[in-house]
Write a protein that holds these residues in place. Sequence first.
Motif, PDB file in Angstrom:
ATOM      1  N   LEU A  11      -6.945   8.438   1.983  1.00  0.00           N
ATOM      2  CA  LEU A  11      -8.611   8.387   1.926  1.00  0.00           C
ATOM      3  C   LEU A  11      -8.365   6.816   2.834  1.00  0.00           C
ATOM      4  O   LEU A  11      -9.447   6.924   3.670  1.00  0.00           O
ATOM      5  CB  LEU A  11      -8.665   8.868   1.402  1.00  0.00           C
ATOM      6  CG  LEU A  11      -8.397  10.682   1.465  1.00  0.00           C
ATOM      7  CD1 LEU A  11      -9.612  11.073  -0.300  1.00  0.00           C
ATOM      8  CD2 LEU A  11      -8.847  11.195   2.615  1.00  0.00           C
ATOM      9  N   THR A  12      -8.089   6.151   2.793  1.00  0.00           N
ATOM     10  CA  THR A  12      -8.086   4.533   2.621  1.00  0.00           C
ATOM     11  C   THR A  12      -8.086   4.500   3.543  1.00  0.00           C
ATOM     12  O   THR A  12      -9.219   3.728   4.285  1.00  0.00           O
ATOM     13  CB  THR A  12      -8.055   3.449   1.185  1.00  0.00           C
ATOM     14  OG1 THR A  12      -8.379   3.858  -0.199  1.00  0.00           O
ATOM     15  CG2 THR A  12      -8.651   2.287   1.289  1.00  0.00           C
ATOM     16  N   TRP A  13      -7.169   4.781   4.089  1.00  0.00           N
ATOM     17  CA  TRP A  13      -6.304   4.239   5.380  1.00  0.00           C
ATOM     18  C   TRP A  13      -7.214   5.364   6.361  1.00  0.00           C
ATOM     19  O   TRP A  13      -7.777   4.308   7.403  1.00  0.00           O
ATOM     20  CB  TRP A  13      -4.716   5.133   4.987  1.00  0.00           C
ATOM     21  CG  TRP A  13      -4.392   4.406   6.890  1.00  0.00           C
ATOM     22  CD1 TRP A  13      -3.706   3.130   7.206  1.00  0.00           C
ATOM     23  CD2 TRP A  13      -3.869   4.871   7.819  1.00  0.00           C
ATOM     24  NE1 TRP A  13      -3.367   3.205   8.351  1.00  0.00           N
ATOM     25  CE2 TRP A  13      -3.700   4.635   9.039  1.00  0.00           C
ATOM     26  CE3 TRP A  13      -4.256   7.185   7.851  1.00  0.00           C
ATOM     27  CZ2 TRP A  13      -2.938   5.238  10.160  1.00  0.00           C
ATOM     28  CZ3 TRP A  13      -3.920   7.400   9.287  1.00  0.00           C
ATOM     29  CH2 TRP A  13      -3.548   6.439  10.002  1.00  0.00           C
ATOM     30  N   LEU A  14      -7.225   6.172   6.275  1.00  0.00           N
ATOM     31  CA  LEU A  14      -8.117   6.588   6.705  1.00  0.00           C
ATOM     32  C   LEU A  14      -9.238   6.092   7.648  1.00  0.00           C
ATOM     33  O   LEU A  14      -9.816   6.179   9.212  1.00  0.00           O
ATOM     34  CB  LEU A  14      -8.596   8.497   7.002  1.00  0.00           C
ATOM     35  CG  LEU A  14      -7.219   9.126   7.343  1.00  0.00           C
ATOM     36  CD1 LEU A  14      -7.129  10.380   6.892  1.00  0.00           C
ATOM     37  CD2 LEU A  14      -6.789   8.923   7.794  1.00  0.00           C
ATOM     38  N   PHE A  15     -10.663   5.804   6.883  1.00  0.00           N
ATOM     39  CA  PHE A  15     -11.413   5.025   6.359  1.00  0.00           C
ATOM     40  C   PHE A  15     -11.499   3.598   6.873  1.00  0.00           C
ATOM     41  O   PHE A  15     -12.107   3.369   8.294  1.00  0.00           O
ATOM     42  CB  PHE A  15     -12.448   5.169   4.958  1.00  0.00           C
ATOM     43  CG  PHE A  15     -13.102   4.641   5.042  1.00  0.00           C
ATOM     44  CD1 PHE A  15     -14.651   4.707   5.629  1.00  0.00           C
ATOM     45  CD2 PHE A  15     -13.527   3.416   4.831  1.00  0.00           C
ATOM     46  CE1 PHE A  15     -15.598   5.090   5.260  1.00  0.00           C
ATOM     47  CE2 PHE A  15     -15.098   2.623   5.262  1.00  0.00           C
ATOM     48  CZ  PHE A  15     -16.264   3.561   5.208  1.00  0.00           C
ATOM     49  N   ILE A  16     -10.959   3.021   6.514  1.00  0.00           N
ATOM     50  CA  ILE A  16     -10.582   1.300   6.908  1.00  0.00           C
ATOM     51  C   ILE A  16      -9.681   1.738   8.221  1.00  0.00           C
ATOM     52  O   ILE A  16     -10.793   0.419   9.243  1.00  0.00           O
ATOM     53  CB  ILE A  16      -9.428   0.563   5.428  1.00  0.00           C
ATOM     54  CG1 ILE A  16     -10.637   0.773   4.462  1.00  0.00           C
ATOM     55  CG2 ILE A  16      -9.319  -0.795   6.326  1.00  0.00           C
ATOM     56  CD1 ILE A  16     -10.093   0.320   3.585  1.00  0.00           C
ATOM     57  N   TRP A  17      -8.937   1.778   8.186  1.00  0.00           N
ATOM     58  CA  TRP A  17      -8.106   1.845   9.567  1.00  0.00           C
ATOM     59  C   TRP A  17      -8.816   1.634  10.782  1.00  0.00           C
ATOM     60  O   TRP A  17      -8.807   0.526  11.601  1.00  0.00           O
ATOM     61  CB  TRP A  17      -6.792   2.416   8.790  1.00  0.00           C
ATOM     62  CG  TRP A  17      -5.614   1.866  10.230  1.00  0.00           C
ATOM     63  CD1 TRP A  17      -4.685   0.764   9.707  1.00  0.00           C
ATOM     64  CD2 TRP A  17      -4.873   1.933  11.553  1.00  0.00           C
ATOM     65  NE1 TRP A  17      -3.407  -0.025  10.844  1.00  0.00           N
ATOM     66  CE2 TRP A  17      -4.012   1.055  11.943  1.00  0.00           C
ATOM     67  CE3 TRP A  17      -5.534   3.023  12.416  1.00  0.00           C
ATOM     68  CZ2 TRP A  17      -3.564   1.446  13.239  1.00  0.00           C
ATOM     69  CZ3 TRP A  17      -4.749   2.647  13.832  1.00  0.00           C
ATOM     70  CH2 TRP A  17      -3.803   2.394  13.722  1.00  0.00           C
ATOM     71  N   PRO A  18      -8.956   3.163  11.436  1.00  0.00           N
ATOM     72  CA  PRO A  18      -9.511   3.234  12.650  1.00  0.00           C
ATOM     73  C   PRO A  18     -10.880   1.801  12.893  1.00  0.00           C
ATOM     74  O   PRO A  18     -10.677   1.137  14.370  1.00  0.00           O
ATOM     75  CB  PRO A  18      -9.872   4.981  12.772  1.00  0.00           C
ATOM     76  CG  PRO A  18      -9.318   5.446  11.411  1.00  0.00           C
ATOM     77  CD  PRO A  18      -9.147   4.311  10.628  1.00  0.00           C
ATOM     78  N   LEU A 110      -1.773  -0.877   5.929  1.00  0.00           N
ATOM     79  CA  LEU A 110      -3.369  -1.880   5.100  1.00  0.00           C
ATOM     80  C   LEU A 110      -3.166  -3.249   4.394  1.00  0.00           C
ATOM     81  O   LEU A 110      -3.928  -4.777   4.572  1.00  0.00           O
ATOM     82  CB  LEU A 110      -4.441  -1.111   3.739  1.00  0.00           C
ATOM     83  CG  LEU A 110      -4.927   0.582   4.106  1.00  0.00           C
ATOM     84  CD1 LEU A 110      -5.087   1.476   2.868  1.00  0.00           C
ATOM     85  CD2 LEU A 110      -5.908   0.214   5.280  1.00  0.00           C
ATOM     86  N   VAL A 111      -2.175  -3.259   3.952  1.00  0.00           N
ATOM     87  CA  VAL A 111      -1.541  -4.769   3.564  1.00  0.00           C
ATOM     88  C   VAL A 111      -1.368  -5.760   4.058  1.00  0.00           C
ATOM     89  O   VAL A 111      -2.503  -7.241   4.640  1.00  0.00           O
ATOM     90  CB  VAL A 111      -0.863  -4.375   2.136  1.00  0.00           C
ATOM     91  CG1 VAL A 111       0.262  -5.970   2.170  1.00  0.00           C
ATOM     92  CG2 VAL A 111      -0.741  -3.681   1.374  1.00  0.00           C
ATOM     93  N   PHE A 112      -1.010  -5.434   5.394  1.00  0.00           N
ATOM     94  CA  PHE A 112      -0.827  -6.429   6.427  1.00  0.00           C
ATOM     95  C   PHE A 112      -1.983  -6.474   7.477  1.00  0.00           C
ATOM     96  O   PHE A 112      -2.399  -8.148   7.805  1.00  0.00           O
ATOM     97  CB  PHE A 112       0.755  -6.347   7.146  1.00  0.00           C
ATOM     98  CG  PHE A 112       1.894  -5.865   7.122  1.00  0.00           C
ATOM     99  CD1 PHE A 112       2.195  -6.957   7.124  1.00  0.00           C
ATOM    100  CD2 PHE A 112       2.713  -5.063   6.521  1.00  0.00           C
ATOM    101  CE1 PHE A 112       3.583  -8.186   7.078  1.00  0.00           C
ATOM    102  CE2 PHE A 112       3.804  -5.770   5.944  1.00  0.00           C
ATOM    103  CZ  PHE A 112       4.415  -6.936   6.460  1.00  0.00           C
ATOM    104  N   LEU A 113      -2.589  -5.416   7.230  1.00  0.00           N
ATOM    105  CA  LEU A 113      -4.202  -5.936   8.039  1.00  0.00           C
ATOM    106  C   LEU A 113      -4.822  -6.697   7.185  1.00  0.00           C
ATOM    107  O   LEU A 113      -5.222  -7.104   8.159  1.00  0.00           O
ATOM    108  CB  LEU A 113      -4.649  -4.478   7.848  1.00  0.00           C
ATOM    109  CG  LEU A 113      -6.217  -4.295   8.660  1.00  0.00           C
ATOM    110  CD1 LEU A 113      -6.457  -4.678   9.924  1.00  0.00           C
ATOM    111  CD2 LEU A 113      -6.878  -2.473   8.290  1.00  0.00           C
ATOM    112  N   VAL A 114      -4.541  -6.967   6.109  1.00  0.00           N
ATOM    113  CA  VAL A 114      -5.477  -7.246   4.986  1.00  0.00           C
ATOM    114  C   VAL A 114      -5.367  -8.842   4.903  1.00  0.00           C
ATOM    115  O   VAL A 114      -5.899  -9.834   5.201  1.00  0.00           O
ATOM    116  CB  VAL A 114      -6.454  -7.125   3.735  1.00  0.00           C
ATOM    117  CG1 VAL A 114      -6.039  -8.043   2.974  1.00  0.00           C
ATOM    118  CG2 VAL A 114      -6.949  -5.239   3.423  1.00  0.00           C
ATOM    119  N   THR A 115      -4.006  -8.956   5.107  1.00  0.00           N
ATOM    120  CA  THR A 115      -3.403 -10.616   5.053  1.00  0.00           C
ATOM    121  C   THR A 115      -3.471 -11.190   6.578  1.00  0.00           C
ATOM    122  O   THR A 115      -3.743 -11.774   6.560  1.00  0.00           O
ATOM    123  CB  THR A 115      -1.773  -9.647   4.952  1.00  0.00           C
ATOM    124  OG1 THR A 115      -1.036  -9.241   4.040  1.00  0.00           O
ATOM    125  CG2 THR A 115      -1.065 -11.401   5.263  1.00  0.00           C
TER     126      THR A 115
END
Length: 574
Positions: A11-18, A110-115
């Motif tokens: 759910l976190t990925w579906l919200f943050i990533w797009p 998500l980890v690589f996105l934040v990094t």
Amino acid sequence: MTKEKKIAIWLTWLFIWPISFYGLYQYWEPSFQNMMADLFSFAILIGIVALFPLVFKEGPIFLIQGVSLAVFLYFGLFIEVLLTQFGVVFLMIKMRISRQDLYRLPLNMLVFLVTSISGAAIYYLMGGQHGSEAYQTVYDIIPILAYALTTFVSNQILIKLLGLFLMKRPFQWIDRATLWEIYTTLLILPVGFVLYRLYADMGLAAVYYVGIPFAFISAMMMLYYKSRQLNSYLQKTSEIGHELTGRLKESEVMDLFISRLVKLLPIDFTYIYDVIDQEKLKMTRFYKAQQQQNIPQFFLEKGESVSGAVLQQRKALQYHRRDQWKKQNREGIPEEGESLISLPVFRNDEIVSVITVVSKEKRTFEKFQYMIVDILSNYLVIAMENAKNYEETKNQSERCPLTNLYNYRYFEEQLEQTFQIQQNINRPLSLILLDIDHFKSVNDTYGHQSGNEVICTLADWLVEMIGEKGVVARYGGEEFVIMLPNYSVEESFQLADEVRRKIASKKIILQEHMLGDKEESLVLTASIGVASYPEHCEQPLELVRHADRAMYMGAKQKGRNKVAVYQSNKALAE
């Protein structure tokens, strides 16, 4: 990891990533015109590098930092994030994650996105540029180094925190995976910077000039890591082998083997079977993780289930996922089991055991890990043989060969040790000395073989009557001694009298005697002496002498079939 946590990750990925991707695209508005061949080449390079990860329990390390640095410096954050996310997908495909582990894909993305965003934020704050302007003077190296350091630190922080809160791993700033990532980062980042500089000057050709050696470096690093890993496993295996051969009891050897094997390899279930007549398997141990489980009697026929197939085929079997072996599994292995190694243990060209280890994860066991289990099983055979020989030798030195009771030499040692313990804790220790009445007439009437039969029968009775209350030993001839820790004089006397009465009430049937073929029966009586610490002595051997004196002077000389306590005969003895 719990189902709720996995759902939360998705759910976190579906919200943050797009949202993040849309925001990055809108802010930077990258142009793909005349760049598709270049981006495709960088994407292929990242995909190839992702094929050579270094796998740790904390997670895989793949060496895309160099490529992502070059992409970031020239194309900007959006393209770097896009290609890095592509690399993560390629890595997960390479790792062949199971369905229950699919949460690792959004988690890593998500980890690589934040990094990536963290590193870019520091880079921009320090005035960093993109394209050919990213490095024009020596001072431009400062924001580049700040970007590299920030991505490394933020990645490590995220990994540690996720490991702590999601995986319940103990928090440790510097572990083996961290050290390897430091080494690889220091090696790869300069190559990535060279890739950026050459691409800025030469264009697409630089991707192939630098990219091919880059891929070779990644492959060599993986092979080097695996060779180090194998050497580490072999060293630990050798240490375990020395530990096993140093144990002196068969149960200790087996328990140590299981505990070390489970620590060495990612094993969830361990089964140990003994082979019966080369036709059947009897499960003797079952461990869930490191905990031994109580099991009912469980047998497998030859050819039945995976372990039975190993006995039948006389060779090891290894499977990477459940659907490869589930048709063979009728009994024994839990439904959640996936990867499996089952191998025979040989002694003198005969299978004496079958060891089966199971993991809940698919493709858990590599070839070298199978080799490790095989080597350890050979150590186990040697250690079990040594322990068996030791126990037989020890048993021969401690036991009476006729009755299998402890002999007097061993009993004396135990008496010394127990006496010391009872003194230290201020608790009583009593001794019962028992002698068969008129035993000479048994030998004279029925023969010495019948006399031995009488002694063996009485030994069995005593072990049955005393049980866990004390230690029974053969004192010599027709005499027996019983040590009773924590028994007072009164309690010892009552127990001795109960033993006397039970002996007198039983019949012994003689099968082999010199009077003929007909069975003969006889009733025995016994004279018994009792002595106790601290009432009667201050030294352990005094306890034996006083019990002996009580038996002869208080029981034998007063008519036999009696129990006498040393104190009641003290005046007579003097």
